[in-house]
Write a protein that holds these residues in place. Structure first.
Motif: not given
Length: 905
Positions: A629-630, A632-633, A636, A638, A791, A794
């Motif tokens: 969800e982010s 930078e992660m 998850s 969530d 990602n 990031t």
């Protein structure tokens, strides 16, 4: 010197024909060697045909195997004559002749009768030869030798100076032929009379689980020897035998029980010379050899890099007459626990050379950009240097925004090579430069930071040597979408960059392990691009060698990180890779060889983790690396995004049981067929009762992965399959805006499921996306390989490799089997299905695959409202051809040849 392919268990002939004539030619033209994983005296023979003629069918064959070239030339099969066999079979014909022994050499040819449009033709191959390796431990007279030195550092960042070993010997008579059998572990290079043996081969022998198996190589060295005095030399480094890096890893696998070190380097060598008068002489490794660690390779840690110091140059140490008085006597050392076995797959080889695209200065250093994230090392031209200068090369995949080398994601790996110039300059007006590259390391990199140069370097001073397991390129794919083509390019570089005697997870950081889950489905797609038959067959042997007595299999093969956590979605690759070798290459031998081990593993899983509710309650990693969800992660938090373990393990159990039932059918094991089919039925009922929401037609918490596994694996109720699929589409389109929402497990079925159920347009959108999360997002952010994370630009650098392939899932499979439409209806493509999906939004697709049965091509384009399609079907095969039309498909059977088709859409 020419390399001897041990065992030569399968010999593939490629037949080429003109439009009129059909003739079988050199079996090794395409270098498609197929081999079982272990030594054998029962080779199998294969061939195929390439021809422009249509409807070519083989009606009979005859294999002749003889002890001499002259005999086979005359058609005398003194070892074996199959006689004329009326059959179209051309793959894996088993040898059924006189029992072959170690060192036996034989010659063979095949004579076939083929028809082309009703006209019969007899064709005959060129004569080929093969020889049998050392099959028995009793064949070895040599001893394992080595030496432990006081300056060896065996913990943490392992530091070993290379061992240099040598021996001189005299050959009394004229030489007829000679074979060298050698293993140096971890890694070695060997020399005869100053000349390196197979210099193109690196990091040999192939990796193995050393407590069970150690591989050796065989070379024909006849031309390298001379009557009279000779010298043999070996350079020996620790490799994975000594250097198995323990990271500060999140798995908690710390300590020697999880990260083994097998000891200091050691070597065994046996040189067998046959004189022209028939006498034989054997030179072996023993206590008479000399050894030193005072040579120029001061350290060569695979993770940290190599240091080469010219001040330790040994001169002509591997030639006759060298004074080795200061060297030590080699010591007899303990043999490795594992059985000494002929190597079944080719070594890592320099497969391509790249020139850098730019070089720029950054402070006191120079930054080299290769333009491509690659795996290998730099071959460097060294100009006049000051005595004692050190040239340092540091490697990384990325640079920071201010053009510094980005090394955070390398974790503990130093990835640094050093060349130290001699204290006394050896440059002269006639010798103003020399070339150097490391010998026993490799790096995953695009950028190289170079310090210590006396002058600005020129681009021509550097060359990137791309290395991976030697294997032919077999597939090609392109389409009208630039993003899909760029991702395919990245996949190609990522796959071959992670072939290192095993399929690895990454090539750059302090890991580089044979993670199983990365390849559970990916192995099928990879095998379209590369002929990886031998690599995966060997890897399956590593898997069985790694299996515990109770049946448990590791997550990493070989288990250099010894994590035996009994999840299904990771070690399940042992089943799927076996199936891939059968489906793609038509090879049943891995099934026969490993069936008992695979069954033992699944029985262990059921016994330990299937509860009374009929559900497998075991999974270690979940739907690994699904988009968090982010940005930078890494993972998850969530709950709505996370798929519970039983929703992964139980469908995978059914899926793998289905493969086992298929294998049992190959082996005619009726009871096992029944057993595994009953397991599927019982687990499916239990799974649907517990996890299927009959009201809303979804599984668990309605993640895409939770729904897609039971749907694709055939577990969803038949009358509700469409509703389950609708939930997948709704989730993908409404919540994810047409993007990926799965991790490593779900992505393995995503593209094919969407297309099979009528939403090829959504699959195309996912493949062509260039916004997060997508493969195209990686491309738009400069990736030239596939990232570890969606990602990856990031996320936390503790896990953001720039060269992984696990997120490819079934993308490559989808491109070849759905966009190109090339599928095997029978193992080994003896019968083919050509069924492309001309998804709106694609103007053309060009797809080709050189199967074991021959070249298959599918090239289509849209010409306004017409579908124009050119196909190639290999000789001695047939194809079920599905021609897209405005009303569905027009289905017809075609024989071999080139065909031009078209239809109205």
């Amino acid at each position: 010197m020419k390399r001897v392919f041990l065992l030569l268990l399968l010999f593939i002939g490629f037949a080429s024909c003109s439009k009129v004539d059909i003739s079988i030619v050199n079996p090794n033209v395409e270098q498609q060697f197929h081999a079982q994983a272990l030594a054998t005296n029962q080779p199998r023979f294969s061939w195929n045909y390439e021809t422009d003629a249509q409807n070519v069918i083989q009606t009979s064959y005859q294999v002749i195997v003889a002890s001499t070239f002259e005999n086979v030339q005359k058609g005398i099969g003194d070892l074996w004559d199959s006689h004329v066999v009326k059959s179209s079979q051309m793959l894996y014909i088993p040898y059924e002749g006189t029992a072959l022994k170690s060192r036996d050499k034989a010659y063979w040819k095949v004579i076939a009768t083929v028809t082309a449009n009703g006209k019969r033709t007899k064709v005959e191959s060129d004569i080929q030869s093969f020889e049998i390796s050392l099959l028995d431990q009793e064949d070895w007279q040599a001893k394992w030798i080595g030496h432990e030195f006081d300056d060896d550092v065996l913990v943490g960042h392992t530091r070993l100076a290379a061992r240099y070993l040598r021996k001189e010997f005299e050959l009394q008579n004229e030489i007829k032929e000679a074979r060298l059998y050698v293993s140096g572990i971890g890694v070695y290079s060997a020399y005869l009379n100053g000349q390196e043996i197979a210099p193109e081969e690196l990091l040999k022998p192939t990796l193995s689980w050393y407590p069970k198996r150690v591989y050796f190589n065989t070379y024909d060295v006849t031309e390298m020897l001379q009557q009279g005095n000779n010298a043999i030399g070996v350079i020996l480094e620790g490799g994975r035998f000594t250097t198995i890096r323990n990271t500060a890893n999140a798995n908690g696998w710390d300590g020697p029980e999880f990260v083994p070190n097998f000891g200091t380097p050691r070597m065994i060598l046996q040189l067998e010379v046959i004189y022209k008068d028939g006498q034989k002489e054997i030179i072996t490794s023993d206590e008479t050899w000399r050894i030193t660690n005072q040579g120029p390779i001061r350290t060569a840690n695979e993770y940290d890099g190599e240091t080469y110091d010219e001040n330790y140059d040994l001169g002509d140490w591997n030639q006759v007459g060298y004074d080795d008085a200061t060297w030590l006597q080699a010591e007899l050392v303990d043999a490795p626990e594992g059985q000494l076995s002929p190597q079944p797959n080719p070594n890592i080889t320099v497969m391509e050379k790249l020139k850098p695209v730019s070089v720029f200065q950054k402070g006191n250093t120079w930054m080299l950009d290769m333009g491509q994230n690659m795996v290998g090392f730099i071959d460097m031209k060294i100009h006049d240097q000051q005595p004692g200068d050190t040239i340092t090369l540091r490697f990384a995949e990325l640079i920071t925004p201010d053009s510094l080398l980005y090394t955070a994601n390398l974790r503990g790996a130093e990835c640094t090579d050093r060349y130290i110039a001699a204290n006394t300059s050896h440059f002269s007006p006639l010798n103003s430069h020399l070339y150097w590259h490391p010998s026993f390391v490799y790096h995953g990199f695009r950028y190289v930071e170079i310090s210590g140069l006396c002058e600005k370097p020129d681009l021509d001073d550097f060359e990137g040597w791309v290395i991976y397991d030697e294997m032919p390129l077999t597939g090609s794919f392109e389409c009208s979408n630039e993003i899909i083509n760029a991702v395919y390019h990245n996949a190609y570089w990522g796959i071959r960059g992670n072939y290192r005697s095993m399929p690895t997870d990454c090539p750059q950081r302090d890991e580089r392990m044979g993670w199983t889950g990365d390849r559970t489905t990916g192995n099928y797609g990879e095998s379209f691009i590369f002929n990886n038959h031998q690599l995966y067959a060997k890897w399956l042997c590593d898997a069985e060698d790694s299996q515990w007595e109770n049946g448990s299999l590791p997550n990493v093969i070989p288990p250099y990180w010894r994590g035996y956590t009994d999840n299904l979605t990771w070690p399940g690759v042992v089943v799927t890779a076996t199936d891939m070798l059968y489906t793609r290459f038509g090879d049943t031998e891995p099934i026969r060889q490993h069936y008992a081990a695979l069954k033992k593993w699944l029985l262990h899983i059921k016994d330990q983790y299937m509860k009374e509710d009929g559900i497998i309650h075991r999974d270690t990693y979940g739907d690994w690396c699904m988009p968090p969800e982010s940005l930078e992660m890494i993972h998850s938090n969530d709950p709505k995004r996370i798929t519970d373990s039983p929703l992964l393990s139980t469908p995978f159990y059914c899926y793998l049981c289905g493969k086992m039932a298929k294998f049992a059918k190959v082996l005619n094991l009726a009871d096992d067929i029944k057993y595994f089919n009953e397991e599927i039925s019982n687990a499916t009922v239990a799974f649907n009762e517990k996890y299927f929401n009959y009201t809303h037609c979804y599984y668990g918490n309605n993640t895409v992965t939770a729904n897609i596994l039971p749907l694709w694996f055939g577990m969803a109720p038949m009358d509700l399959r469409q509703q389950v699929f609708d939930n997948i589409v709704d989730k993908t389109e409404r919540e994810c805006d047409g993007h990926v929402s799965t991790g490593v497990v779900g992505i393995q079925q995503l593209m094919r499921t969407l297309t099979e159920f009528g939403r090829g347009d959504l699959a195309l959108k996912i493949a062509a996306n260039d916004t997060y999360p997508s493969w195209g997002y990686m491309v738009r952010n400069g990736a030239t390989t596939i990232w570890e994370l969606w990602n990856g630009n990031t996320a936390d650098p503790s896990m953001n490799s720039g060269n992984h392939v696990m997120l490819l899932g079934d993308l490559i499979l989808w491109e070849y089997e759905y966009l190109g439409g090339i599928r095997a209806l029978e193992p080994g493509y003896s019968k083919i299905q050509l069924k492309p999906y001309p998804i709106e939004g694609l103007d053309y697709v060009n797809c080709a695959y050189h199967s074991v049965s021959g070249l298959i091509e599918s090239h289509w384009k849209r010409d306004k409202d017409r579908f124009v399609w050119d196909i190639v079907i290999p000789a001695n095969t047939t194809a079920e051809v599905w021609l897209p039309t405005a009303n569905g498909y027009d289905i017809k059977n075609y024989g071999s040849g080139k065909w031009h088709l078209s239809s109205e859409l």
